[in-house]
Scaffold this motif. Structure first.
Motif, PDB file in Angstrom:
ATOM      1  N   PRO A  49     -72.700 -31.835 -17.046  1.00 22.94           N
ATOM      2  CA  PRO A  49     -71.659 -32.493 -16.243  1.00 22.94           C
ATOM      3  C   PRO A  49     -72.158 -33.726 -15.504  1.00 22.94           C
ATOM      4  CG  PRO A  49     -71.569 -30.125 -15.948  1.00 22.94           C
ATOM      5  CD  PRO A  49     -72.807 -30.398 -16.742  1.00 22.94           C
ATOM      6  N   GLY A  50     -73.443 -33.730 -15.107  1.00 20.40           N
ATOM      7  CA  GLY A  50     -73.977 -34.862 -14.362  1.00 20.40           C
ATOM      8  C   GLY A  50     -74.419 -36.029 -15.206  1.00 20.40           C
ATOM      9  N   PHE A  51     -74.399 -35.883 -16.534  1.00 20.27           N
ATOM     10  CA  PHE A  51     -74.772 -36.989 -17.410  1.00 20.27           C
ATOM     11  C   PHE A  51     -73.720 -38.087 -17.302  1.00 20.27           C
ATOM     12  CE2 PHE A  51     -74.938 -39.408 -21.301  1.00 20.27           C
ATOM     13  CZ  PHE A  51     -76.287 -39.490 -21.615  1.00 20.27           C
ATOM     14  N   VAL A  52     -74.173 -39.341 -17.273  1.00 17.88           N
ATOM     15  CA  VAL A  52     -73.275 -40.472 -17.030  1.00 17.88           C
ATOM     16  C   VAL A  52     -73.077 -41.323 -18.287  1.00 17.88           C
ATOM     17  CG1 VAL A  52     -73.014 -42.666 -15.799  1.00 17.88           C
ATOM     18  CG2 VAL A  52     -73.730 -40.607 -14.568  1.00 17.88           C
ATOM     19  N   PHE A  53     -71.826 -41.460 -18.682  1.00 17.31           N
ATOM     20  CA  PHE A  53     -71.450 -42.457 -19.675  1.00 17.31           C
ATOM     21  C   PHE A  53     -70.980 -43.698 -18.913  1.00 17.31           C
ATOM     22  CE2 PHE A  53     -70.870 -38.586 -22.225  1.00 17.31           C
ATOM     23  CZ  PHE A  53     -71.563 -38.944 -23.380  1.00 17.31           C
ATOM     24  N   SER A  54     -71.526 -44.832 -19.278  1.00 18.46           N
ATOM     25  CA  SER A  54     -71.129 -46.101 -18.663  1.00 18.46           C
ATOM     26  C   SER A  54     -70.530 -46.993 -19.744  1.00 18.46           C
ATOM     27  CB  SER A  54     -72.350 -46.785 -18.034  1.00 18.46           C
ATOM     28  OG  SER A  54     -71.982 -48.044 -17.490  1.00 18.46           O
ATOM     29  N   VAL A  55     -69.308 -47.415 -19.549  1.00 18.74           N
ATOM     30  CA  VAL A  55     -68.612 -48.246 -20.535  1.00 18.74           C
ATOM     31  C   VAL A  55     -68.726 -49.715 -20.131  1.00 18.74           C
ATOM     32  CG1 VAL A  55     -66.352 -48.850 -21.490  1.00 18.74           C
ATOM     33  CG2 VAL A  55     -67.029 -46.441 -21.280  1.00 18.74           C
ATOM     34  N   VAL A  89     -67.839 -48.299 -15.148  1.00 17.68           N
ATOM     35  CA  VAL A  89     -67.291 -49.335 -16.024  1.00 17.68           C
ATOM     36  C   VAL A  89     -67.903 -50.656 -15.590  1.00 17.68           C
ATOM     37  CG1 VAL A  89     -65.225 -50.573 -16.765  1.00 17.68           C
ATOM     38  CG2 VAL A  89     -65.128 -48.092 -16.432  1.00 17.68           C
ATOM     39  N   VAL A  90     -68.497 -51.379 -16.544  1.00 11.61           N
ATOM     40  CA  VAL A  90     -69.238 -52.601 -16.234  1.00 11.61           C
ATOM     41  C   VAL A  90     -68.574 -53.804 -16.903  1.00 11.61           C
ATOM     42  CG1 VAL A  90     -71.469 -53.780 -16.379  1.00 11.61           C
ATOM     43  CG2 VAL A  90     -71.386 -51.288 -16.099  1.00 11.61           C
ATOM     44  N   LEU A  91     -68.312 -54.829 -16.123  1.00 11.82           N
ATOM     45  CA  LEU A  91     -67.826 -56.101 -16.643  1.00 11.82           C
ATOM     46  C   LEU A  91     -68.982 -57.099 -16.650  1.00 11.82           C
ATOM     47  CD1 LEU A  91     -65.464 -58.001 -17.508  1.00 11.82           C
ATOM     48  CD2 LEU A  91     -65.285 -58.631 -15.080  1.00 11.82           C
ATOM     49  N   GLN A  92     -69.360 -57.566 -17.832  1.00 14.47           N
ATOM     50  CA  GLN A  92     -70.378 -58.602 -17.962  1.00 14.47           C
ATOM     51  C   GLN A  92     -69.682 -59.928 -18.234  1.00 14.47           C
ATOM     52  OE1 GLN A  92     -72.733 -56.907 -21.196  1.00 14.47           O
ATOM     53  NE2 GLN A  92     -74.285 -56.213 -19.753  1.00 14.47           N
ATOM     54  N   VAL A 146     -74.308 -55.998 -10.290  1.00 11.49           N
ATOM     55  CA  VAL A 146     -75.421 -55.521 -11.104  1.00 11.49           C
ATOM     56  C   VAL A 146     -76.536 -56.563 -11.048  1.00 11.49           C
ATOM     57  CG1 VAL A 146     -76.168 -54.785 -13.402  1.00 11.49           C
ATOM     58  CG2 VAL A 146     -73.826 -54.305 -12.627  1.00 11.49           C
ATOM     59  N   LEU A 147     -77.656 -56.170 -10.418  1.00 11.86           N
ATOM     60  CA  LEU A 147     -78.812 -57.049 -10.288  1.00 11.86           C
ATOM     61  C   LEU A 147     -80.017 -56.376 -10.933  1.00 11.86           C
ATOM     62  CD1 LEU A 147     -78.345 -57.930  -6.500  1.00 11.86           C
ATOM     63  CD2 LEU A 147     -77.714 -59.372  -8.438  1.00 11.86           C
ATOM     64  N   ASP A 148     -81.036 -57.174 -11.229  1.00 14.48           N
ATOM     65  CA  ASP A 148     -82.310 -56.637 -11.686  1.00 14.48           C
ATOM     66  C   ASP A 148     -83.141 -56.367 -10.436  1.00 14.48           C
ATOM     67  OD1 ASP A 148     -84.870 -56.169 -12.614  1.00 14.48           O
ATOM     68  OD2 ASP A 148     -84.807 -57.723 -14.154  1.00 14.48           O
ATOM     69  N   VAL A 149     -83.311 -55.087 -10.072  1.00 15.67           N
ATOM     70  CA  VAL A 149     -83.974 -54.768  -8.810  1.00 15.67           C
ATOM     71  C   VAL A 149     -85.467 -55.074  -8.822  1.00 15.67           C
ATOM     72  CG1 VAL A 149     -82.339 -53.061  -7.954  1.00 15.67           C
ATOM     73  CG2 VAL A 149     -84.157 -52.355  -9.519  1.00 15.67           C
TER      74      VAL A 149
END
Length: 241
Positions: A49-55, A89-92, A146-149
């Protein structure tokens, strides 16, 4: 301690084996080939359940050119996200999308079309956007930048979505550099970390170990302070996008 979820920008191999090494995976509807809905449902059931799908939304959506092509690509992507119960959900956006008032308005309007409840909405610009401008624009749109940390400190807040890129500083992160990354992530509630290249699993292990240790008092203050002065004070918003 932050809940650290680490994964790759695409699914490598079988989902059953992948889930044993990682906690997150990015998927790109429309731009890449994905299985049918029945298989996507099997993927969701195959992982904890804790696994994350990111679209990651398709390129045509990131171009923000209104029209039927954008509408169809967005609709397809949101359907995939719903089937997978995607957490993010990520918008590039491409380098051609410059930091203008018109484009900031288009960004805000696009994000209004995404679910606001139960989903972490993220924006990843490329091109000439400066860090402070990215943070301010994302905050106005009520989304996560979303940054490169390894390069930029994330803004204050309970949630971080970051990409360690295969080029630049992230391509050869040593122990000291990873410790600095851990300091920037310490104290957050959730960290979604996408690692490009072939070092994702060892990076995951090293960061998890660093975050489990108590911070050095001499470096703890670096967690949320940007390297450059901010024009306005940012207030941490304890909300999920």
């Amino acid at each position: 301690m932050a809940r650290l979820l680490v994964g790759l920008p695409s699914l490598k191999g079988d989902i059953q084996k992948y889930k044993e090494r990682f906690d997150l995976v990015e998927l790109r509807p429309v731009d890449t080939s994905l299985p049918r809905v029945t298989t996507l449902r099997k993927w969701r059931k195959a992982v904890p359940p804790g696994f994350v799908f990111s679209v990651v939304l398709p390129r045509v959506v990131g171009e923000l050119a209104a029209g039927s092509e954008l509408d169809e690509a967005l609709s397809t992507s949101l359907e995939v996200a719903a089937v997978l119960e995607a957490r993010c959900v990520v918008l590039q956006t491409p380098p051609s999308l410059r930091p203008t008032a018109s484009n900031r308005k288009k960004l805000a309007e696009l994000f209004e079309r995404l679910p606001a409840e139960g989903v972490v909405r993220c924006w990843e610009p490329s091109g000439i956007w400066e860090r402070d401008d990215i943070v301010a624009t994302a905050r106005a749109a009520k989304v996560i930048p979303v940054l490169d940390v390894a390069r930029d400190a994330p803004p204050p807040g309970p949630i971080v979505y970051s990409r360690l890129r295969a080029l630049g500083k992230s391509s050869s992160l040593g122990a000291a550099a990873l410790e600095r990354v851990a300091d920037r992530l310490r104290g957050r509630r959730e960290v979604f970390l996408v690692v490009e290249g072939d070092r994702a699993h060892p990076i995951k292990s090293q960061l998890a170990a660093s975050l489990a240790r108590k911070p050095d008092r001499s470096t703890a203050s670096a967690v949320v302070r940007p390297s450059m002065p901010m024009p306005n004070t940012l207030v941490a918003e304890d909300e999920e996008q």
